[in-house]
Design a protein around this motif. Structure first.
Motif, PDB file in Angstrom:
ATOM      1  N   THR A 204       0.813  -1.219   0.000  1.00  0.00           N
ATOM      2  CA  THR A 204       0.000   0.000   0.000  1.00  0.00           C
ATOM      3  C   THR A 204       0.844   1.265   0.000  1.00  0.00           C
ATOM      4  O   THR A 204       0.419   2.293  -0.507  1.00  0.00           O
ATOM      5  CB  THR A 204      -0.944   0.021   1.212  1.00  0.00           C
ATOM      6  N   LYS A 205       2.006   1.237   0.562  1.00  0.00           N
ATOM      7  CA  LYS A 205       2.882   2.418   0.627  1.00  0.00           C
ATOM      8  C   LYS A 205       4.096   2.219  -0.281  1.00  0.00           C
ATOM      9  O   LYS A 205       5.219   2.139   0.168  1.00  0.00           O
ATOM     10  CB  LYS A 205       3.353   2.658   2.071  1.00  0.00           C
ATOM     11  N   SER A 206       3.874   2.125  -1.593  1.00  0.00           N
ATOM     12  CA  SER A 206       4.978   1.906  -2.528  1.00  0.00           C
ATOM     13  C   SER A 206       4.790   2.699  -3.816  1.00  0.00           C
ATOM     14  O   SER A 206       4.634   2.123  -4.881  1.00  0.00           O
ATOM     15  CB  SER A 206       5.101   0.427  -2.837  1.00  0.00           C
ATOM     16  N   PRO A 207       4.798   4.034  -3.762  1.00  0.00           N
ATOM     17  CA  PRO A 207       4.571   4.816  -4.976  1.00  0.00           C
ATOM     18  C   PRO A 207       5.643   4.606  -6.045  1.00  0.00           C
ATOM     19  O   PRO A 207       5.363   4.788  -7.221  1.00  0.00           O
ATOM     20  CB  PRO A 207       4.562   6.251  -4.475  1.00  0.00           C
ATOM     21  N   TRP A 208       6.837   4.204  -5.683  1.00  0.00           N
ATOM     22  CA  TRP A 208       7.902   4.004  -6.652  1.00  0.00           C
ATOM     23  C   TRP A 208       7.628   2.801  -7.565  1.00  0.00           C
ATOM     24  O   TRP A 208       8.222   2.685  -8.623  1.00  0.00           O
ATOM     25  CB  TRP A 208       9.243   3.822  -5.945  1.00  0.00           C
TER      26      TRP A 208
ATOM     27  N   LYS B 208       4.111  11.101 -12.988  1.00  0.00           N
ATOM     28  CA  LYS B 208       3.261  12.050 -13.704  1.00  0.00           C
ATOM     29  C   LYS B 208       2.346  12.796 -12.745  1.00  0.00           C
ATOM     30  O   LYS B 208       2.127  13.989 -12.882  1.00  0.00           O
ATOM     31  CB  LYS B 208       2.441  11.315 -14.755  1.00  0.00           C
ATOM     32  N   TRP B 209       1.783  12.088 -11.747  1.00  0.00           N
ATOM     33  CA  TRP B 209       0.921  12.737 -10.762  1.00  0.00           C
ATOM     34  C   TRP B 209       1.709  13.740  -9.941  1.00  0.00           C
ATOM     35  O   TRP B 209       1.230  14.837  -9.654  1.00  0.00           O
ATOM     36  CB  TRP B 209       0.289  11.717  -9.827  1.00  0.00           C
ATOM     37  N   VAL B 210       2.921  13.380  -9.544  1.00  0.00           N
ATOM     38  CA  VAL B 210       3.726  14.274  -8.704  1.00  0.00           C
ATOM     39  C   VAL B 210       4.040  15.563  -9.446  1.00  0.00           C
ATOM     40  O   VAL B 210       3.871  16.653  -8.912  1.00  0.00           O
ATOM     41  CB  VAL B 210       5.019  13.562  -8.242  1.00  0.00           C
ATOM     42  N   HIS B 211       4.483  15.458 -10.695  1.00  0.00           N
ATOM     43  CA  HIS B 211       4.813  16.658 -11.467  1.00  0.00           C
ATOM     44  C   HIS B 211       3.564  17.488 -11.742  1.00  0.00           C
ATOM     45  O   HIS B 211       3.604  18.714 -11.659  1.00  0.00           O
ATOM     46  CB  HIS B 211       5.508  16.285 -12.774  1.00  0.00           C
ATOM     47  N   GLY B 212       2.472  16.823 -12.043  1.00  0.00           N
ATOM     48  CA  GLY B 212       1.226  17.545 -12.282  1.00  0.00           C
ATOM     49  C   GLY B 212       0.752  18.268 -11.044  1.00  0.00           C
ATOM     50  O   GLY B 212       0.347  19.429 -11.098  1.00  0.00           O
ATOM     51  N   LYS B 213       0.818  17.602  -9.905  1.00  0.00           N
ATOM     52  CA  LYS B 213       0.360  18.209  -8.653  1.00  0.00           C
ATOM     53  C   LYS B 213       1.216  19.423  -8.295  1.00  0.00           C
ATOM     54  O   LYS B 213       0.706  20.441  -7.863  1.00  0.00           O
ATOM     55  CB  LYS B 213       0.420  17.176  -7.529  1.00  0.00           C
ATOM     56  N   ARG B 214       2.515  19.324  -8.505  1.00  0.00           N
ATOM     57  CA  ARG B 214       3.408  20.444  -8.196  1.00  0.00           C
ATOM     58  C   ARG B 214       3.144  21.650  -9.091  1.00  0.00           C
ATOM     59  O   ARG B 214       3.292  22.785  -8.670  1.00  0.00           O
ATOM     60  CB  ARG B 214       4.860  20.009  -8.326  1.00  0.00           C
ATOM     61  N   ASN B 215       2.774  21.404 -10.331  1.00  0.00           N
ATOM     62  CA  ASN B 215       2.538  22.503 -11.270  1.00  0.00           C
ATOM     63  C   ASN B 215       1.143  23.091 -11.173  1.00  0.00           C
ATOM     64  O   ASN B 215       0.916  24.212 -11.604  1.00  0.00           O
ATOM     65  CB  ASN B 215       2.797  22.034 -12.704  1.00  0.00           C
ATOM     66  N   VAL B 216       0.204  22.347 -10.629  1.00  0.00           N
ATOM     67  CA  VAL B 216      -1.190  22.782 -10.584  1.00  0.00           C
ATOM     68  C   VAL B 216      -1.554  23.383  -9.237  1.00  0.00           C
ATOM     69  O   VAL B 216      -2.307  24.345  -9.159  1.00  0.00           O
ATOM     70  CB  VAL B 216      -2.116  21.592 -10.913  1.00  0.00           C
ATOM     71  N   ALA B 217      -1.007  22.852  -8.164  1.00  0.00           N
ATOM     72  CA  ALA B 217      -1.397  23.260  -6.807  1.00  0.00           C
ATOM     73  C   ALA B 217      -0.974  24.701  -6.510  1.00  0.00           C
ATOM     74  O   ALA B 217       0.015  25.206  -7.052  1.00  0.00           O
ATOM     75  CB  ALA B 217      -0.776  22.329  -5.787  1.00  0.00           C
ATOM     76  N   GLU B 218      -1.730  25.328  -5.671  1.00  0.00           N
ATOM     77  CA  GLU B 218      -1.447  26.696  -5.217  1.00  0.00           C
ATOM     78  C   GLU B 218      -0.837  26.600  -3.823  1.00  0.00           C
ATOM     79  O   GLU B 218      -1.406  25.985  -2.933  1.00  0.00           O
ATOM     80  CB  GLU B 218      -2.741  27.505  -5.196  1.00  0.00           C
TER      81      GLU B 218
ATOM     82  N   CYS C  74      -6.343  20.796 -16.884  1.00  0.00           N
ATOM     83  CA  CYS C  74      -6.496  20.651 -18.332  1.00  0.00           C
ATOM     84  C   CYS C  74      -5.372  21.366 -19.081  1.00  0.00           C
ATOM     85  O   CYS C  74      -4.866  20.855 -20.079  1.00  0.00           O
ATOM     86  CB  CYS C  74      -7.851  21.174 -18.775  1.00  0.00           C
ATOM     87  N   ALA C  75      -4.979  22.532 -18.617  1.00  0.00           N
ATOM     88  CA  ALA C  75      -3.891  23.257 -19.271  1.00  0.00           C
ATOM     89  C   ALA C  75      -2.564  22.514 -19.132  1.00  0.00           C
ATOM     90  O   ALA C  75      -1.792  22.418 -20.096  1.00  0.00           O
ATOM     91  CB  ALA C  75      -3.769  24.659 -18.675  1.00  0.00           C
ATOM     92  N   TYR C  76      -2.289  21.965 -17.955  1.00  0.00           N
ATOM     93  CA  TYR C  76      -1.022  21.270 -17.738  1.00  0.00           C
ATOM     94  C   TYR C  76      -0.929  19.993 -18.567  1.00  0.00           C
ATOM     95  O   TYR C  76       0.085  19.718 -19.190  1.00  0.00           O
ATOM     96  CB  TYR C  76      -0.825  20.936 -16.257  1.00  0.00           C
ATOM     97  N   TYR C  77      -1.993  19.201 -18.573  1.00  0.00           N
ATOM     98  CA  TYR C  77      -1.971  17.928 -19.284  1.00  0.00           C
ATOM     99  C   TYR C  77      -2.391  18.056 -20.752  1.00  0.00           C
ATOM    100  O   TYR C  77      -2.372  17.079 -21.486  1.00  0.00           O
ATOM    101  CB  TYR C  77      -2.850  16.893 -18.573  1.00  0.00           C
TER     102      TYR C  77
END
Length: 61
Positions: free
Chosen positions: A7-11, A18-28, A43-46
């Motif tokens: 359950t704790k193995s994102p690698w 892709k989620w990590v980079h998207g979250k960093r670029n989208v989050a405020e 939508c703009a990021y992806y």
């Protein structure tokens, strides 16, 4: 035969980078975004078109 991942193995999950980079670029960093602004940023990021959310009528039978 299914292969169970820990359950704790994102690698081990190939979509995680892709989620990590998207979250960093989208989050405020200094506050929350409204749902509309968040959808616009995602939508703009992806590079995808916005699709309206599905809704169910009150009575479904």
């Amino acid at each position: 035969m299914p292969f169970q991942l820990p359950t704790k193995s994102p690698w081990l999950n190939p979509i995680e980078p892709k989620w990590v980079h998207g979250k960093r670029n989208v989050a405020e960093t200094n506050g929350l975004l409204s749902a509309h602004h968040l959808a616009e940023r995602v939508c703009a990021y992806y590079g995808c078109a916005y699709e309206p959310h599905l809704s169910l009528p009150e009575k479904v039978s």
